[in-house]
Enzyme design. Structure first.
Site, PDB file in Angstrom:
ATOM      1  N   HIS A  50       0.840  -1.206   0.000  1.00 34.06           N
ATOM      2  CA  HIS A  50       0.000   0.000   0.000  1.00 34.06           C
ATOM      3  C   HIS A  50       0.876   1.257   0.000  1.00 34.06           C
ATOM      4  CE1 HIS A  50      -3.716   2.287   1.137  1.00 34.06           C
ATOM      5  NE2 HIS A  50      -2.803   3.114   1.606  1.00 34.06           N
ATOM      6  N   GLU A  51       1.757   1.339   0.958  1.00 35.90           N
ATOM      7  CA  GLU A  51       2.606   2.538   1.052  1.00 35.90           C
ATOM      8  C   GLU A  51       3.570   2.592  -0.138  1.00 35.90           C
ATOM      9  OE1 GLU A  51       1.690   4.789   3.092  1.00 35.90           O
ATOM     10  OE2 GLU A  51       0.322   3.449   4.181  1.00 35.90           O
TER      11      GLU A  51
ATOM     12  N   HIS B  26       1.849   4.427  -2.820  1.00 38.21           N
ATOM     13  CA  HIS B  26       1.929   5.887  -2.586  1.00 38.21           C
ATOM     14  C   HIS B  26       3.330   6.394  -2.973  1.00 38.21           C
ATOM     15  CE1 HIS B  26      -1.851   6.774  -0.601  1.00 38.21           C
ATOM     16  NE2 HIS B  26      -1.664   5.917   0.379  1.00 38.21           N
TER      17      HIS B  26
ATOM     18  N   GLU C  16      -4.712   7.647  -3.193  1.00 37.52           N
ATOM     19  CA  GLU C  16      -5.208   6.400  -2.621  1.00 37.52           C
ATOM     20  C   GLU C  16      -5.448   5.354  -3.721  1.00 37.52           C
ATOM     21  OE1 GLU C  16      -4.864   6.452   0.510  1.00 37.52           O
ATOM     22  OE2 GLU C  16      -5.770   4.528   0.989  1.00 37.52           O
TER      23      GLU C  16
HETATM   24 ZN    ZN Z   1      -3.131   5.229   1.766  1.00 40.72          ZN
END
Ligand code: ZN
Length: 505
Positions: free
Chosen positions: A271-272, A275, A301
């Site tokens: 997830h990160e 980003h 996101e």
């Molecule tokens: Zn996030």
């Protein structure tokens, strides 16, 4: 009148200075969340207060105002990039300067008190203690939104702050579609014959221990798998995972390592990592300007959820992940297949807490918050009635009722700080990711690539259609240009139906 060349030169210098303050503040808060000693809080707060004050002066300065006016009054003398920069910087300038200073200071002090009150209320399960603070916060947020734009309904102004162009017309339709399709899908999964086996498999996986130091090595493998340049991005751990980027070459993310929860670090890292890829993929020509930023919270996101879910939790890519994990944890993984790994990663069960929710139920947590925020700002509800409404909605959508307010309405910090209109971005991000995936499927052998583990073409698509654009376009333009049509919830619903029917159907 200054020559356009000079205006741009002065604006460049000003933005380089703003970026330097941003760099200092982000690095200090990163330090605070990771390596800084416990006793450094006050020292850092003082330094951040002073630097933050200087940054504030610059973003609200007459100097900036004059440079923006020069562009706004003579648009014919400037190129598109200059005009978009002026538009974005003006938006921030107006948002800050439209509020009378005394009111802003009063709000800052209320925010601190309100967060403390929320913490105490959550600890003691006492919503009544927090309610008067929440009433005041709503009052301030309402008047700030009205100062910024007195013609637009307050909640639309709030939504637009986090996602330019977003309003309740778009979101009402989005959530109505989700509600109609997801509530029955969740019921199906909850009553499925397969549920018992999946729960057993999941519990067994969770009963094993995964050495934290080896998990750390695994994060490095995952970075390599999704092509993160470790010379421009570092990673470590913190209580809540987050990503911080001040420049393409200076990005960091954190993840969480728990001995009995391998999934936590694997999927937080992906997830990160998503980003971080966005921050690292911004266009060098936009360096040190406001164009070199992720365009919105929801698009950001969409990147994290794309790598975490659309790739990481797909059955095709699970094989690659499984092999990476097995190499680091051969003993624990013995006895599981890559299909088991996929099933465990997608186990779904309604829970009370948003941050612990799985991919299928997550958006309904957001829908509850969206519907409640709308009511708060349309003045259709008394703050004291919010807990009951919260519980009723959880029962209706997820089939569970919080036994107390700490596990219900008091679980998130956002409202205590005045962050309203922010939650919907989380759900939109997932939906954008699925729309991107649908388009990729038309243009390449998406499943084949996931199966092979080689994400080169997928990464290239994302880089060209999203990362390199930065803030040169609006979020809706980015979606439309990348996928050939306006945003639609359809692709996200199809994606969830496909996946969860396969697992639970
Ligand atoms: Zn996030």
């Amino acid at each position: 009148m200054k020559a356009p060349k000079q205006v741009i030169e002065e604006l460049n210098q000003l933005e380089i200075k703003m970026a330097a303050y941003k760099n200092a503040l982000a690095t200090m808060s990163w330090d605070g969340a990771t390596f800084a000693p416990k006793n450094s809080v006050n020292d850092r707060a003082q330094a951040m207060g002073i630097i933050g004050g200087e940054a504030f002066k610059l973003t609200t300065s007459d100097e900036l105002d004059e440079l923006l006016k020069a562009i706004e009054e003579n648009p014919q003398d400037y190129d598109k990039k200059a005009k978009v920069r002026a538009e974005l910087l003006r938006r921030d300038y107006k948002r800050t300067t439209c509020i009378p200073v005394e009111e802003f200071m009063e709000f800052m002090s209320l925010q601190a008190k309100s967060s403390a009150a929320w913490e105490k209320a959550k600890e003691e399960d006492d919503f009544a203690y927090f309610a008067p603070y929440l009433k005041k916060v709503i009052g301030f947020v309402k008047s700030f939104a009205t100062y910024f734009d007195s013609k637009t309904p307050v909640y639309d102004t709030l939504l637009d702050e986090y996602e330019r162009g977003l309003n309740t017309i778009v979101l009402d339709e989005f959530f109505a579609d989700l509600k109609a399709e997801l509530v029955p899908l969740i019921r199906m999964a909850s009553s499925s014959d397969k549920k018992e086996n999946i729960e057993r498999l999941y519990a067994d996986f969770k009963s094993k221990k995964y050495d934290v130091n080896i998990q750390r090595e695994l994060t490095g493998d995952l970075c390599d798998a999704i092509s993160i340049d470790k010379d421009s991005c570092s990673y470590t751990q913190s209580v809540h995972p987050f990503t911080s980027g001040t420049h393409r070459t200076n990005t960091r993310f954190t993840t969480v390592y728990r001995e009995k929860d391998l999934q936590m670090s694997v999927y937080s890292s992906l997830h990160e990592g998503g980003h971080a890829k966005y921050e690292m993929g911004l266009n060098p020509v936009d360096d040190y300007t406001c164009l070199s930023n992720g365009v919105s919270m929801a698009v950001h996101e969409s990147q994290s959820r794309f790598y975490e879910n659309n790739i990481g939790r797909s059955s095709e890519y699970s094989k690659t992940l499984y092999n990476l994990v097995k190499k680091r944890f051969p003993e624990q993984m013995a006895g599981y297949t890559s299909e088991d790994f996929f099933t465990i990663a997608n186990r779904s069960t309604p829970t009370l807490i948003r941050v612990q929710a799985d991919e299928l139920t997550y958006c309904l947590h957001i829908m509850v918050r969206y519907e409640m925020e709308k009511l708060m700002f349309n003045s259709e509800i008394d703050v004291d009635d919010l807990p009951k409404l919260w519980n009723d909605k959880y029962e209706e959508y997820l089939g569970i009722v919080p036994p107390n307010n700490a596990l219900g309405i008091l679980q998130d910090v956002h409202w205590s700080e005045g962050l309203m209109g922010y939650f919907p971005s989380y759900a939109l991000g997932s939906a954008y990711a699925s729309q991107f995936e649908t388009t990729m499927r038309k243009e390449m052998d998406f499943d084949g690539m996931l199966k092979s583990g080689d994400l080169t073409q997928i990464n290239k698509w994302m880089s060209e259609k999203v990362h390199l654009i930065g803030s040169n376009k609006t979020p809706s333009q980015i979606i439309e240009d990348a996928t050939g049509e306006p945003f639609s919830a359809k692709y996200y619903i199809d994606y969830l139906k496909r996946k969860y029917t396969k697992i639970y159907g």
